[in-house]
Design an enzyme around this catalytic site. Structure first.
Site, PDB file in Angstrom:
ATOM      1  N   GLU A  21       0.916  -1.059   0.119  1.00 38.16           N
ATOM      2  CA  GLU A  21      -0.072  -0.072   0.039  1.00 38.16           C
ATOM      3  C   GLU A  21       1.094   1.295   0.042  1.00 38.16           C
ATOM      4  OE1 GLU A  21      -4.073  -0.714   2.389  1.00 38.16           O
ATOM      5  OE2 GLU A  21      -2.495  -1.413   3.512  1.00 38.16           O
ATOM      6  N   TYR A  53     -13.857  27.023  -0.272  1.00 33.78           N
ATOM      7  CA  TYR A  53     -13.920  25.714  -0.337  1.00 33.78           C
ATOM      8  C   TYR A  53     -12.884  25.183  -1.070  1.00 33.78           C
ATOM      9  CZ  TYR A  53     -17.699  26.362  -3.424  1.00 33.78           C
ATOM     10  OH  TYR A  53     -18.335  26.820  -4.426  1.00 33.78           O
ATOM     11  N   LYS A  98     -11.514   4.162   1.732  1.00 33.85           N
ATOM     12  CA  LYS A  98     -10.709   3.372   0.933  1.00 33.85           C
ATOM     13  C   LYS A  98     -11.640   2.600  -0.200  1.00 33.85           C
ATOM     14  CE  LYS A  98      -7.067   1.097   2.672  1.00 33.85           C
ATOM     15  NZ  LYS A  98      -6.138   0.655   3.759  1.00 33.85           N
TER      16      LYS A  98
END
Length: 119
Positions: A21, A53, A98
């Site tokens: 990862e 933002y 994820k």
């Protein structure tokens, strides 16, 4: 309290417990809720009176791209801390997912959801 919700921030990063990862990386998705007073900006119609933002979107993407932590818990906490350090935001909710977690026979996604306030 007023809020701004930003959804679907996607970025590729290298946070994860497994060595692959941190080498191969993976996609992360983030949704934010930012609490702040929008009354002044609503009255003035002036960008300087609110929170831009775009800054939060850039910040989230940059943190994901450049950080390398073992745990997504650390990544989501760093994102919350950085957002709270920005002007005008008094509370933030960060939902970090994820979508392709490396878990055999699992096609769902893992989501961490934290809310933090200015201390």
């Amino acid at each position: 309290m007023d809020s701004i919700k930003i959804t679907g921030i996607r970025s590729y990063g290298y946070t994860g417990y497994l060595p692959e990862e941190q080498v191969l990386g993976q996609w992360f998705e983030v949704d934010l809720t930012l609490w702040l007073d929008l009354a002044v900006a609503a009255g003035s119609d002036n960008l300087e009176d609110t929170f831009d933002y775009r800054e939060a979107i850039f910040l989230v993407k940059e943190i994901i791209k450049t950080s390398k932590f073992a745990l997504v818990e650390k990544l989501v906490e760093v994102i919350a801390d950085k957002i709270l350090s920005l002007n005008k935001v008094t509370q933030v909710r960060v939902q970090l997912s994820k979508p392709g977690a490396p878990i055999p026979d699992f096609s769902g996604k893992i989501t961490l959801d934290i809310t933090r306030k200015v201390q």
